[in-house]
Design an enzyme around this catalytic site. Structure first.
Site, short mmCIF file in Angstrom:
data_model
loop_
_atom_site.label_atom_id
_atom_site.label_comp_id
_atom_site.label_asym_id
_atom_site.label_seq_id
_atom_site.Cartn_x
_atom_site.Cartn_y
_atom_site.Cartn_z
N LEU A 127 -8.15 11.26 9.25
CA LEU A 127 -7.91 11.16 10.69
C LEU A 127 -7.09 9.90 10.99
O LEU A 127 -7.50 8.80 10.66
CB LEU A 127 -9.23 11.14 11.47
CG LEU A 127 -9.14 11.29 12.99
CD1 LEU A 127 -10.45 11.86 13.54
CD2 LEU A 127 -8.82 9.99 13.71
N HIS A 231 -13.98 -0.84 7.27
CA HIS A 231 -12.88 -1.68 7.73
C HIS A 231 -13.01 -1.85 9.24
O HIS A 231 -13.44 -0.92 9.94
CB HIS A 231 -11.56 -0.99 7.38
CG HIS A 231 -10.35 -1.85 7.57
ND1 HIS A 231 -9.76 -2.03 8.80
CD2 HIS A 231 -9.61 -2.58 6.69
CE1 HIS A 231 -8.71 -2.81 8.67
NE2 HIS A 231 -8.59 -3.16 7.41
#
Length: 338
Positions: A127, A231
Site C-alpha cells: 500500500l 517505521h
C-alpha cells in the site's frame, strides 16, 4: 469525490514505477525496479484471470485512480497465499526461562527463531499513497478495498491474513536490525539485500541464514530497540490494521525487524460488516458516506459514495459513484459504512 480503486493493468507500469520511486526504499512489495514491477503486473493479470476458486500463489495489484484527471495516485496489493512455491520466513520472538539453583535466580531470555508458521496465509501489502493525496480518507479507501475484494472472492484466500510493516531504518535507508544479524552473514548492506529480495525472492535466506535461535540480549541496543517497531511512516497503517482486528503475536520481518500482524480472515472488521445490497437508484448526493464495491475479479472497482437506504433496504447512491462503479438500478453492490 472522483477517486476509485480498480484492478491494475499491464499499461499501468509507468504510473506504478513513478509511485515506487517515491517510497524511499525498504518497500519490498513495491521496489523501484521497472522489470520487477512489469513482472508483478503480469502476475497480477494472471491472478485476475485464473480459473478456479481456491487459494493459490496469486498476486492482485490495485490502483487508486482519479477518474476526472486519469491520474494514478496510489496502489495496494493482495497475495492469495504466501509460501506456496517458496518458503515464507519470519522470526518469532520466544522466551526461554532458565533457573540457577546456585545463584537462586530465574533468567528469562528472548530468542529469535526462524519459522515458516505463516505459510498458507493471505497477505495484504504494497500500500502506497502519493504524498500529495494523504488526506480525505484515500489511504483507508486503498486499505479497506482489499478486504471487500477478499469477501467477494472468499474461496481464493486463506483463513488468516497477515501484513508486514516496514521496520525502522535511518535516513540513508540502513536498518540497525539487519546490520546486527543479516548483514553479518550476507556481506551486503540493507538496501542491497532488500533490493535483492524484491527481485529474486527469499531462497537465499534459506541458503545462508542461521537456523539456530538468536538471543536478543546478544544484539546491540540499536537492534534490540527496533524489534517489532514499525517505521514512523507506517504507524498510521498499523493503526488502520489494528482497527480491522489485526494483532501482533511476536512475528517480525527477518530483514528489518518490523512487526508482522495477523487476523482471522472472517473476523476482519470490514469483512464482517460489509453486506450485499441492491441499488434502487440515485439520491442526488445525500446521506452518510459508505464504501461500495462492484465487479468481479478484473472488473473489481470500489469507491466512496453518499448513500441512503430505502424503506425496503435498498440503496440510493450518488450519481458520480454509480458511474465510477459502472452499475445501474437493480445491480448489487458490496457496501460498508466508512
Amino acid at each position: 469525490m472522483s477517486f476509485r480503486i480498480r484492478a491494475a493493468r499491464p499499461d499501468d507500469i509507468r504510473a506504478l514505477y513513478d509511485l515506487a520511486k517515491l517510497t524511499g526504499g525498504g518497500f519490498t512489495n513495491l521496489p523501484a525496479e521497472r522489470p520487477t514491477l512489469e513482472q508483478k503486473l503480469d502476475r497480477s493479470e494472471a491472478g485476475f484471470t485464473r480459473e478456479g476458486q481456491n487459494p493459490g500463489d496469486d498476486l492482485y495489484v490495485f490502483m487508486l485512480e482519479n477518474v476526472a484527471t486519469k491520474q494514478i495516485r496510489g496502489t495496494c496489493q493482495v497475495f492469495g497465499a504466501v509460501g506456496t512455491d517458496r518458503p515464507f520466513y519470519s522470526y518469532l520472538i520466544s522466551t526461554l526461562t532458565q533457573k540457577s539453583e546456585e545463584l537462586g535466580r530465574i533468567f528469562r531470555n528472548q530468542t529469535l527463531n526462524l519459522t515458516t508458521d505463516l505459510e498458507g496465509s493471505s497477505e495484504v501489502g504494497g500500500l502506497f499513497l502519493h504524498p500529495h493525496e494523504r488526506a480525505g480518507g484515500l489511504g483507508m479507501l486503498l486499505a479497506r478495498s482489499r478486504y471487500l475484494f477478499m469477501k467477494q472472492h472468499r474461496p481464493r484466500f486463506g483463513d488468516t491474513v497477515l501484513a508486514e510493516l516496514r521496520g525502522v531504518m535511518d535516513q540513508a535507508g540502513h536498518s540497525p536490525f539487519w546490520d546486527a544479524i543479516g548483514g553479518r552473514f550476507f556481506g551486503m548492506n540493507f538496501p542491497e539485500a532488500d533490493e535483492f529480495n524484491a527481485v529474486h525472492g527469499t531462497q537465499f535466506i534459506a541458503d545462508l541464514f542461521p537456523k539456530t535461535s538468536i538471543y536478543v540480549a546478544m544484539l546491540p541496543e540499536s537492534a534490540r530497540s527496533v524489534i517489532g517497531q514499525p517505521h514512523p511512516t507506517g504507524r498510521a497503517a498499523l493503526k488502520m490494521l489494528e482497527n480491522e482486528g489485526f494483532v501482533w503475536d511476536g512475528y517480525i520481518d527477518i530483514f528489518d525487524g518490523g512487526p508482522t500482524v495477523t487476523a482471522r480472515t472472517d473476523r476482519i472488521k470490514t469483512v464482517t460488516e460489509a453486506e450485499w445490497l441492491r441499488v434502487a437508484g440515485t439520491n442526488g448526493g445525500g446521506g452518510p458516506t459508505m464504501m461500495l464495491a462492484a465487479g468481479v475479479m478484473h472488473d473489481f472497482v470500489a469507491c466512496y459514495s453518499h448513500a441512503s437506504r430505502t424503506e425496503n433496504g435498498e440503496l440510493l447512491i450518488d450519481p458520480v459513484a454509480m458511474e465510477m462503479l459502472g452499475i445501474g438500478p437493480g445491480d448489487r453492490v458490496l457496501a460498508v459504512a466508512r
